[in-house]
Write an enzyme that holds these catalytic residues in place. Sequence first.
Site, PDB file in Angstrom:
ATOM      1  N   ASP A   8      -2.263 -39.684 -20.363  1.00  0.00           N
ATOM      2  CA  ASP A   8      -2.708 -39.080 -21.619  1.00  0.00           C
ATOM      3  C   ASP A   8      -3.540 -40.105 -22.374  1.00  0.00           C
ATOM      4  OD1 ASP A   8      -2.602 -36.850 -23.612  1.00  0.00           O
ATOM      5  OD2 ASP A   8      -1.720 -38.414 -24.851  1.00  0.00           O
ATOM      6  N   GLU A 156       0.496 -38.614 -35.448  1.00  0.00           N
ATOM      7  CA  GLU A 156       0.592 -40.015 -35.048  1.00  0.00           C
ATOM      8  C   GLU A 156       1.019 -40.915 -36.202  1.00  0.00           C
ATOM      9  OE1 GLU A 156      -2.403 -41.673 -32.635  1.00  0.00           O
ATOM     10  OE2 GLU A 156      -1.851 -40.336 -30.975  1.00  0.00           O
ATOM     11  N   CYS A 190      -2.802 -28.747 -27.541  1.00  0.00           N
ATOM     12  CA  CYS A 190      -2.860 -30.201 -27.636  1.00  0.00           C
ATOM     13  C   CYS A 190      -1.418 -30.683 -27.554  1.00  0.00           C
ATOM     14  CB  CYS A 190      -3.501 -30.657 -28.940  1.00  0.00           C
ATOM     15  SG  CYS A 190      -3.396 -32.450 -29.218  1.00  0.00           S
ATOM     16  N   HIS A 192       0.055 -33.111 -28.750  1.00  0.00           N
ATOM     17  CA  HIS A 192       0.631 -33.608 -30.006  1.00  0.00           C
ATOM     18  C   HIS A 192       1.267 -32.476 -30.821  1.00  0.00           C
ATOM     19  CE1 HIS A 192      -1.715 -37.238 -29.273  1.00  0.00           C
ATOM     20  NE2 HIS A 192      -1.208 -37.800 -30.354  1.00  0.00           N
TER      21      HIS A 192
END
Length: 280
Positions: A8, A156, A190, A192
């Site tokens: 990733d 993040e 995605c 995330h």
Amino acid sequence: MGPIGIFDSGYGGLTVFREIARTLPQYDYIYLGDNARVPYGTRSFETVYQYTKECTEELFRLGCRLVILACNTASAKALRTIQQIDLPQYSELRKVLGVIRPTTERIGDFTQSKAVGILATAGTVHSNSYVIECQKFFPDIRVYQQACPMWVPLVENNELNNPGARYFVQKSIDALLQQNPAIDLFVLACTHYPLLQDTIRDLAPPAINILTQGELVAESLKDYLVRHPEVEPLCSKNGTQQFYSTETPDNFNSKAALFFGKPVHAEQLPLPFCAISPDH
């Protein structure tokens, strides 16, 4: 024999790796996150392909014969070229798989209205990969896309529960539903985005299904290994997990547990990689 490689651009692939390891715990795995060059979502096709190719070759050098691109942007912008141009140059069998096909081949199971919304990075949206792949399996499904440029930074930076996160999630949901109010499935395209799933569920209309990729990719990989007896014996089975990052390990480890669900201890693979030659 060697580990299964999981790649990733950063941390997000750990949400997919978590489900793969849960479904297939007997195999050995190496995870590589290219955190030094994140984000991929805003980069050109050429750059994403080059970065992905370099990291894939590094996983080959570490002994992997099968690599999973647990990154939607890499799957959208690099997978096809790697499969069609690069892999045939190797004298030994090597395989690279992505996360888009395992998702799109199941989309039809989760929608009644045949109107599906894709929430993704700008790079994935601009590639149109979900539109193209979904049409192969379900020509009658209409696919609508919405880029969510703020979602990855929110995740993040672990800003999952603040008012700013809710604002940007609501903004993207509203923009997607404005394209077609009949949408009854959100695909979190995605890796995330599963960390925002509770917020998305809270802000989306109750009738909308929310589809994450981890379990789908894990089940698809399990099926792939059954259907490809030439590949499965090349995957070693000691139940080990190794983690590498192109960023400093302390940086990686401090955030990785948020995605993987337990502490992670990574080693650094500094750039530039020393790529292997195809005839090895």
